[in-house]
Scaffold this motif. Structure first.
Motif, PDB file in Angstrom:
ATOM      1  N   ASP A  55       0.840  -1.195   0.000  1.00  0.00           N
ATOM      2  CA  ASP A  55       0.000   0.000   0.000  1.00  0.00           C
ATOM      3  C   ASP A  55       0.879   1.252   0.000  1.00  0.00           C
ATOM      4  O   ASP A  55       1.040   1.919   1.023  1.00  0.00           O
ATOM      5  N   LEU A  56       1.434   1.581  -1.164  1.00  0.00           N
ATOM      6  CA  LEU A  56       2.338   2.725  -1.269  1.00  0.00           C
ATOM      7  C   LEU A  56       1.604   4.049  -1.069  1.00  0.00           C
ATOM      8  O   LEU A  56       2.152   4.972  -0.460  1.00  0.00           O
ATOM      9  N   ASP A  57       0.374   4.152  -1.560  1.00  0.00           N
ATOM     10  CA  ASP A  57      -0.393   5.380  -1.358  1.00  0.00           C
ATOM     11  C   ASP A  57      -0.687   5.602   0.130  1.00  0.00           C
ATOM     12  O   ASP A  57      -0.612   6.728   0.624  1.00  0.00           O
ATOM     13  N   GLY A  58      -1.017   4.540   0.822  1.00  0.00           N
ATOM     14  CA  GLY A  58      -1.260   4.640   2.264  1.00  0.00           C
ATOM     15  C   GLY A  58      -0.005   5.054   3.019  1.00  0.00           C
ATOM     16  O   GLY A  58      -0.064   5.876   3.933  1.00  0.00           O
ATOM     17  N   ALA A  59       1.141   4.500   2.622  1.00  0.00           N
ATOM     18  CA  ALA A  59       2.412   4.851   3.259  1.00  0.00           C
ATOM     19  C   ALA A  59       2.732   6.327   3.041  1.00  0.00           C
ATOM     20  O   ALA A  59       3.159   7.028   3.962  1.00  0.00           O
ATOM     21  N   LEU A  60       2.506   6.814   1.821  1.00  0.00           N
ATOM     22  CA  LEU A  60       2.749   8.236   1.528  1.00  0.00           C
ATOM     23  C   LEU A  60       1.828   9.122   2.358  1.00  0.00           C
ATOM     24  O   LEU A  60       2.247  10.157   2.878  1.00  0.00           O
ATOM     25  N   ALA A  61       0.578   8.715   2.503  1.00  0.00           N
ATOM     26  CA  ALA A  61      -0.383   9.505   3.278  1.00  0.00           C
ATOM     27  C   ALA A  61       0.012   9.567   4.747  1.00  0.00           C
ATOM     28  O   ALA A  61      -0.078  10.624   5.383  1.00  0.00           O
ATOM     29  N   VAL A  62       0.464   8.448   5.309  1.00  0.00           N
ATOM     30  CA  VAL A  62       0.890   8.426   6.712  1.00  0.00           C
ATOM     31  C   VAL A  62       2.069   9.368   6.914  1.00  0.00           C
ATOM     32  O   VAL A  62       2.094  10.169   7.850  1.00  0.00           O
ATOM     33  N   LEU A  63       3.059   9.302   6.039  1.00  0.00           N
ATOM     34  CA  LEU A  63       4.237  10.154   6.177  1.00  0.00           C
ATOM     35  C   LEU A  63       3.903  11.626   5.962  1.00  0.00           C
ATOM     36  O   LEU A  63       4.449  12.496   6.644  1.00  0.00           O
ATOM     37  N   ALA A  64       2.997  11.909   5.037  1.00  0.00           N
ATOM     38  CA  ALA A  64       2.619  13.302   4.780  1.00  0.00           C
ATOM     39  C   ALA A  64       1.847  13.895   5.955  1.00  0.00           C
ATOM     40  O   ALA A  64       1.877  15.109   6.168  1.00  0.00           O
ATOM     41  N   SER A  65       1.179  13.061   6.743  1.00  0.00           N
ATOM     42  CA  SER A  65       0.380  13.554   7.860  1.00  0.00           C
ATOM     43  C   SER A  65       1.198  13.793   9.127  1.00  0.00           C
ATOM     44  O   SER A  65       0.685  14.359  10.093  1.00  0.00           O
ATOM     45  N   VAL A  66       2.468  13.397   9.134  1.00  0.00           N
ATOM     46  CA  VAL A  66       3.303  13.569  10.320  1.00  0.00           C
ATOM     47  C   VAL A  66       3.537  15.056  10.572  1.00  0.00           C
ATOM     48  O   VAL A  66       3.894  15.804   9.670  1.00  0.00           O
TER      49      VAL A  66
END
Length: 153
Positions: free
Chosen positions: A57-68
């Motif tokens: 889930d690369l999109d999910g990983a990007l979203a988690v990192l962007a929300s930090v």
């Protein structure tokens, strides 16, 4: 084979019943100088992004990192989050024609791809005001250059 791999069962839990992520969090908390709060949140977010990346889930990983929230992060934590985001973004958009990673500085980056009319579409962001899907003009990139190593696709 290491001790950690020999004690793991099929559920991902260790012999003590804790997941590997829980054990990693405990190791980080035990490190000298580790403060609870923001640092722990950043660590957990990076670990969650890594778990999502491994699950595909690369999109999910990007979203988690962007929300930090990196406002109070140390330079080391900001670099760690940035490095993880770059790694996932490169994998996610490797096959996208014309996708380029732009970065105005450590901790801030965006993946942009050509769109109709000469505009660029924002595919992923980290620490920038542009939301995903926003169309930006090439003029708005004044002073920004693609990353030298692997920025262009």
């Amino acid at each position: 084979m290491t001790t950690a791999t020999t004690t793991m069962n099929d559920t991902g839990a260790t012999a003590t019943g804790r997941t590997l992520e829980e054990l990693v969090d405990r190791v980080f908390e035990a490190l000298p100088g580790a403060a609870p709060g923001l640092a722990q949140t950043i660590r957990r977010s990076v670990h969650e992004a890594r778990r999502l990346r491994r699950a595909g889930d690369l999109d999910g990983a990007l979203a988690v990192l962007a929300s930090v929230d990196r406002a109070e992060a140390t330079e080391r934590e900001a670099r760690w989050t940035y490095a993880e985001w770059l790694s996932v973004a490169r994998r996610r958009f490797a096959g996208r024609e014309g996708a380029v990673i732009y970065s105005p500085g450590t901790g801030r980056a965006a993946v942009l791809a050509p769109h109709t009319g000469g505009a660029l579409e924002t595919l992923a962001v980290l620490g920038m005001r542009w939301p995903v899907g926003k169309l930006v003009s090439r003029r708005s990139l004044r002073g920004l250059r693609p990353l030298a190593k692997g920025g262009s696709r």
